[in-house]
Design a protein around this motif. Sequence first.
Motif, PDB file in Angstrom:
ATOM      1  N   VAL A   1      37.335 -17.392  13.958  1.00 11.37           N
ATOM      2  CA  VAL A   1      37.626 -16.372  14.966  1.00 11.37           C
ATOM      3  C   VAL A   1      38.869 -16.729  15.767  1.00 11.37           C
ATOM      4  N   ASP A   2      38.883 -17.923  16.379  1.00 17.44           N
ATOM      5  CA  ASP A   2      40.013 -18.260  17.252  1.00 17.44           C
ATOM      6  C   ASP A   2      41.096 -19.064  16.551  1.00 17.44           C
ATOM      7  N   GLY A   3      40.852 -19.478  15.301  1.00 16.82           N
ATOM      8  CA  GLY A   3      41.872 -20.152  14.505  1.00 16.82           C
ATOM      9  C   GLY A   3      42.085 -21.609  14.831  1.00 16.82           C
ATOM     10  N   THR A   4      41.281 -22.171  15.733  1.00 19.20           N
ATOM     11  CA  THR A   4      41.443 -23.566  16.139  1.00 19.20           C
ATOM     12  C   THR A   4      41.036 -24.511  15.011  1.00 19.20           C
ATOM     13  N   GLU A   5      41.934 -25.409  14.651  1.00 19.34           N
ATOM     14  CA  GLU A   5      41.598 -26.425  13.647  1.00 19.34           C
ATOM     15  C   GLU A   5      40.802 -27.557  14.288  1.00 19.34           C
ATOM     16  N   ALA A   6      39.972 -28.193  13.485  1.00 19.03           N
ATOM     17  CA  ALA A   6      39.121 -29.278  13.969  1.00 19.03           C
ATOM     18  C   ALA A   6      39.877 -30.593  13.869  1.00 19.03           C
ATOM     19  N   GLY A   7      40.485 -31.031  14.973  1.00 20.16           N
ATOM     20  CA  GLY A   7      41.251 -32.268  14.936  1.00 20.16           C
ATOM     21  C   GLY A   7      40.425 -33.487  14.591  1.00 20.16           C
ATOM     22  N   GLY A   8      39.105 -33.424  14.822  1.00 15.27           N
ATOM     23  CA  GLY A   8      38.246 -34.580  14.567  1.00 15.27           C
ATOM     24  C   GLY A   8      37.672 -34.650  13.178  1.00 15.27           C
TER      25      GLY A   8
END
Length: 381
Positions: free
Chosen positions: A260-267
């Motif tokens: 939905v918000d396009g945020t990648e999972a840095g972890g």
Amino acid sequence: MKCVRWVSLAAAALLAACATPHARRTDVLFWNQPQREAAFRAMETHYASNVVRHGIAHPLPAGLPIQPHFVEGDTLDTYMAAHHVAGIMVLQDGRVRLERYGLGATPETRWTSFSVAKSFTSTLVGAALRDGSLHSLDDKVTRYIPELAAGAYRDVTVRQLLTMTSGVRWNEDYVDPRSDVAMMYEGARQPGVPLLVSYMAGLPREFAPGERWVYKTGETDLIGILVTRATGKTLAAYLSEKIWKPYGMASDALWLKDEVDGTEAGGSGVSATLADYARLGQFLLDGGIAAGKPVVAEGWIADATHKHADFGVPGRGYGYQWWTYDNGAFAGIGIFGQLLYVDPARHLVIAQLAAWPVATNDEQARARTAFVDAVIAGLDR
């Protein structure tokens, strides 16, 4: 079949039907063994992702083959079978001294990294510092993520995020479906705010910033968001621009994102081939130089890979999203058996891909350490 939005350990069998782009991102913690072995090589069929474009392949010539020497009489074959290992590559002096596959994986197979991705994200912080996109590790996190200003992160620095010493309360229990690590992508969405940020903003303080180390995957996700905001680029695009293309990774990688918000999972969330994981280790051994140019800030690799925080294990420590060893080695370590181990003194890189039957436990961790020791013993014979 419509996917459920949460899952208990007893309901893990439902996940085969729920493996769609609408599955909860932390459902992966509760897959059964066949689901793990199938999905770890195809995470993009379960979750939305961005592509990390590759360049012209950095060569990995063949070196003198080695045989790991196990103290307890194990063999490489028995080790790989017992611990569901999908791939092992050992580089020394940039040459392949061991390459082996299991679980039906091949050199073309992309495998998920879990928390090895934390070390990718850390390296991008070093690149952002060199670029000037990120001003200082002593900046407050709220300079880049102002949505955190009202909560427990208001006085936390970028450096404290990198060393996991924020003091914010967190539960990283991989078998508890109500833990923070299982619930961090849940809750009501706020317009323009990544869901992960909304979750982290509500966490309470437990210790003073800098006082105590506590492992928190959600904080590395915050670092990823910080890098994206500082650079104006997705993690996938920035990784491609700074390392994947100019250093010469041979295949595209993937980086999972919120659909939905396009945020990648840095972890977590990077999927790459075994050889390209090994190339990342070699990139660090080569001093962080790609296409003849330094990628990270001066002194970054040495700073990031030495002990900044103590977690109570003699000879070990935690750097900037790297596990450190007092002998100068460092490692990216992911649940379910993933490993990127770098030993500068031996010019050595060890990459392992796996699908352990548990996220982590002492027995599996000891076996992985014994494997690293067996490789080193094989090199020294």
